[in-house]
Design a protein around this motif. Structure first.
Motif, PDB file in Angstrom:
ATOM      1  N   GLU A 220       0.872  -1.325  -0.002  1.00  0.00           N
ATOM      2  CA  GLU A 220       0.120  -0.084   0.039  1.00  0.00           C
ATOM      3  C   GLU A 220       0.875   1.346   0.010  1.00  0.00           C
ATOM      4  OE1 GLU A 220      -3.648   0.863  -0.140  1.00  0.00           O
ATOM      5  OE2 GLU A 220      -2.846  -0.679  -1.346  1.00  0.00           O
TER       6      GLU A 220
ATOM      7  N   ARG B  48       1.943   1.825  -3.422  1.00  0.00           N
ATOM      8  CA  ARG B  48       0.999   2.268  -4.515  1.00  0.00           C
ATOM      9  C   ARG B  48       0.479   3.553  -4.333  1.00  0.00           C
ATOM     10  NH1 ARG B  48      -4.459   2.693  -4.223  1.00  0.00           N
ATOM     11  NH2 ARG B  48      -4.919   2.348  -2.223  1.00  0.00           N
ATOM     12  N   LEU B  49       0.519   3.982  -3.002  1.00  0.00           N
ATOM     13  CA  LEU B  49      -0.085   5.496  -2.639  1.00  0.00           C
ATOM     14  C   LEU B  49       1.223   6.280  -3.017  1.00  0.00           C
ATOM     15  CD1 LEU B  49      -1.911   4.683   0.870  1.00  0.00           C
ATOM     16  CD2 LEU B  49      -2.824   5.171  -1.487  1.00  0.00           C
TER      17      LEU B  49
ATOM     18  N   ALA C 215       1.405   9.907  -5.751  1.00  0.00           N
ATOM     19  CA  ALA C 215       1.624  11.344  -4.892  1.00  0.00           C
ATOM     20  C   ALA C 215       2.764  12.164  -5.787  1.00  0.00           C
ATOM     21  CB  ALA C 215       2.244  10.964  -3.446  1.00  0.00           C
TER      22      ALA C 215
ATOM     23  N   SER D  33       5.920  11.189  -2.801  1.00  0.00           N
ATOM     24  CA  SER D  33       6.218  10.326  -4.221  1.00  0.00           C
ATOM     25  C   SER D  33       7.404   9.456  -4.119  1.00  0.00           C
ATOM     26  CB  SER D  33       6.195  11.070  -5.370  1.00  0.00           C
ATOM     27  OG  SER D  33       7.338  11.998  -5.372  1.00  0.00           O
TER      28      SER D  33
END
Length: 165
Positions: A90, A93-94, A98, A103
């Motif tokens: 996760e 993925r997140l 970003a 990021s």
């Protein structure tokens, strides 16, 4: 009398372990990225032609930069009771959605058997679900593109020499 054969064994591709810092830069918490089925590390130099008349016709080359990348295929891990994905998956993925510092992920990868290869750096995440047939596993192609240096580090799994510290 015959010469003894070197007992060398060929290393396996699955020797790599990838961890993502799920803590802070000041207090890192290194968490395993589980489910990796393929891993492709790369650290490519940028080489420019630096030939001149003084080299007697021999080409000259100069390394002027370096980039790195870590490509992975992962099997998505879930908790089907709690309806949650693996926390490291996760985080990756997140980060892929970003911008700015959000990021970037702090990552390290190393030989899980304690051999000396080990690296650490910050990377931008690309997240691409593989899709597939109805019988396929949920796999994702993850590319970590280096932002700054990939630093050789001491392998966290290295065993200190006997009698040493």
């Amino acid at each position: 009398m015959s010469t003894p054969v070197d007992p060398a064994v060929t290393a396996l591709a699955r020797r790599w372990r990838v961890e993502v810092n799920t803590g802070t830069a000041e207090t890192p918490t290194w968490s395993l990225c589980p489910g990796i089925t393929a891993l492709t590390p790369a650290a490519e130099p940028n080489i420019e032609d630096s030939s001149d008349y003084d080299s007697d016709g021999w080409a000259g080359n100069t390394k002027t930069g370096q980039s790195w990348e870590l490509g992975m295929t992962i099997n998505r891990k879930i908790n089907d009771q709690a309806k949650t994905y693996n926390a490291v998956h996760e985080a990756l993925r997140l980060a892929s959605f970003a911008y700015g510092s959000a990021s970037l992920v702090h990552v390290r990868y190393f030989d899980r058997n304690g051999l000396p290869e080990a690296y650490e750096g910050y990377a931008i995440v690309t997240w691409a679900p593989s899709g597939g047939e109805y019988t396929a596993l949920d796999q994702v192609e993850v590319t970590l593109t280096g932002d700054g240096p990939l630093l050789p580090i001491e392998n966290p799994n290295a065993t200190p020499p006997a009698g040493g510290s």
